[in-house]
Design an enzyme around this catalytic site. Structure first.
Site, short mmCIF file in Angstrom:
data_model
loop_
_atom_site.label_atom_id
_atom_site.label_comp_id
_atom_site.label_asym_id
_atom_site.label_seq_id
_atom_site.Cartn_x
_atom_site.Cartn_y
_atom_site.Cartn_z
N THR A 99 0.80 -1.22 0.00
CA THR A 99 0.00 0.00 0.00
C THR A 99 0.85 1.28 0.00
OG1 THR A 99 -1.68 -1.24 1.13
CG2 THR A 99 -1.88 1.14 1.21
N VAL A 137 -13.13 -6.39 -1.72
CA VAL A 137 -12.80 -4.98 -1.85
C VAL A 137 -12.32 -4.49 -0.49
CG1 VAL A 137 -13.66 -2.67 -2.40
CG2 VAL A 137 -14.52 -4.64 -3.66
N GLY A 138 -11.13 -3.92 -0.43
CA GLY A 138 -10.61 -3.37 0.82
C GLY A 138 -11.01 -1.91 0.96
N ASP A 139 -10.40 -1.24 1.91
CA ASP A 139 -10.76 0.15 2.19
C ASP A 139 -10.13 1.15 1.24
OD1 ASP A 139 -8.29 -0.70 3.40
OD2 ASP A 139 -8.19 1.30 4.32
N THR A 158 -3.73 2.93 5.73
CA THR A 158 -3.26 1.58 5.42
C THR A 158 -3.53 0.68 6.62
OG1 THR A 158 -1.39 0.23 4.71
CG2 THR A 158 -0.88 2.05 6.19
N GLY A 159 -3.80 -0.57 6.36
CA GLY A 159 -4.05 -1.49 7.48
C GLY A 159 -5.12 -2.50 7.11
N GLY A 161 -8.22 -3.53 6.13
CA GLY A 161 -9.25 -2.73 5.50
C GLY A 161 -10.67 -2.89 6.01
N1 ASP Z 1 -5.82 -1.52 3.54
C1 ASP Z 1 -5.44 -2.51 2.57
C2 ASP Z 1 -6.61 -3.48 2.42
O1 ASP Z 1 -7.25 -3.84 3.40
C3 ASP Z 1 -4.22 -3.28 2.95
C4 ASP Z 1 -3.03 -2.47 3.40
O2 ASP Z 1 -3.15 -1.27 3.61
O3 ASP Z 1 -1.94 -3.05 3.57
O4 ASP Z 1 -6.83 -3.94 1.34
#
Ligand code: ASP
Length: 260
Positions: A99, A137-139, A158-159, A161
Site C-alpha cells: 500500500t 474490496v478493501g478500504d 493503510t491497514g 481494511g
Molecule cells: N488496507 C489494505 C486493504 O485492506 C491493505 C493495506 O493497507 O496493507 O486492502
C-alpha cells in the site's frame, strides 16, 4: 475523474473507460502476468500453507496478511466469527510492499487576494491483503474509508481494511475536525487529536482483540501534517515546499526504535 461526472468506477468498466482516454493522460496497460513476481507468489504460498495447517478439518479458518509486514508475522485468523490479530513484528528487511498513500496540498499565493482557494487531494493504491478472497474490496479505493479529502483535510490509510471500512476511518478524521475541533485555534493539535481518536479509538472499537491494525497520514488546509499508527510501524515521509524532507517509521509517541 476529471473526465467523467462519476466519482468511482470499478472492474471492467474502469478499464474500458481508461482505454478511451487520450495518450496525454498517460494510462499504460500491462498483461496480468506483469503483476506477478516471485517474491509475492512465495508470500502467498506461505500464508496458504499456514492456513491449511491451521484449518485441520475446520472450514471457518481464514488467514491473510497485511502487506506492510513480512511473512508470516501479521496474520489474521478468522474463526467462528472472531478475528485475532498477531502483533506484527516489524523487521528491518526489504520485505515491505503494497500500500502506498499520499496526501497533497496546494496553497495559493497570498497575493492572489482570495481568488484561488487551497486545494487538498488524497490517493491510495494497494495490492490488498495477501490471500484475500478474490473480488474482496478493501478500504483503499473506498472513498471515506481508506481515502478521503475535502476542503479541510486529506487522509490516506493503510491497514486491515475491513476495520477501516466499518468505521469509515478517513471520513471520521475529517468530520472530527469539522464538528469537534472547528473552534481550536491550534490547528496542528486539532489534527493530531482527530487522527489519534480514529487510530487509537474508532479503529480499535470495543473488539476484545484490539480492532483493526493500521495507520494513516493526514494533512490539513494550513499545511499541518500528522501520521499515526496502532501497529509497530508504518513508513511515512513528508516534504515541505522548500524541499526539506522528513522520513519516519514509528509513531511520534514512540520516540525510540525498539526493534533496532
Ligand atoms: N488496507 C489494505 C486493504 O485492506 C491493505 C493495506 O493497507 O496493507 O486492502
Amino acid at each position: 475523474m476529471e473526465r467523467t461526472p462519476h466519482v468511482m468506477l470499478i472492474g471492467k468498466g474502469v478499464e474500458d473507460f481508461a482505454k478511451t482516454l487520450p495518450p496525454e493522460v498517460g494510462v499504460k496497460f500491462q498483461p496480468d502476468g506483469y503483476f506477478c513476481t516471485e517474491r509475492r507468489w512465495t508470500q502467498l504460498e506461505d500464508v496458504r500453507e499456514m492456513e491449511s495447517r491451521q484449518k485441520q478439518g475446520k472450514d471457518n479458518v481464514m488467514m491473510f496478511q497485511l502487506d506492510h509486514a513480512s511473512a508470516p508475522s501479521t496474520v489474521v485468523t478468522i474463526e467462528r466469527g472472531a478475528s485475532k490479530e498477531c502483533e506484527p513484528k516489524y523487521e528491518h528487511d526489504s520485505h515491505k510492499f503494497g500500500t502506498v498513500g499520499s496526501v497533497a496540498l496546494y496553497q495559493p499565493d497570498p497575493k492572489s487576494n482570495g481568488t484561488h482557494r487551497a486545494q487538498l487531494a488524497s490517493a491510495t493504491s494497494t495490492g490488498g491483503m495477501t490471500n484475500q478472497r478474490y473480488h474482496r474490496v478493501g478500504d483503499s479505493p473506498v472513498i471515506g474509508a481508506g481515502t478521503y479529502a475535502n476542503s479541510l483535510c486529506a487522509v490516506s490509510c493503510t491497514g486491515h481494511g475491513e476495520w477501516f471500512i466499518r468505521c469509515v476511518a478517513a471520513h471520521d478524521v475529517a468530520k472530527r475536525l469539522e464538528y469537534k475541533y472547528s473552534d481550536y485555534q491550534d490547528r496542528g493539535s486539532a489534527l493530531k487529536k482527530a487522527v489519534d481518536e480514529v487510530v487509537n479509538g474508532s479503529l480499535r472499537g470495543d473488539d476484545e482483540n484490539g480492532g483493526g491494525a493500521g495507520g494513516l497520514i493526514a494533512l490539513d488546509r494550513d499545511g499541518n501534517f500528522y501520521a499515526d499508527m496502532n501497529c509497530s510501524g508504518m513508513y511515512h515521509a513528508w516534504l515541505y515546499e522548500n524541499g526539506d524532507m522528513v522520513t519516519r517509521i514509528f509513531s511520534d509517541k514512540k520516540k525510540e526504535c525498539q526493534n533496532c
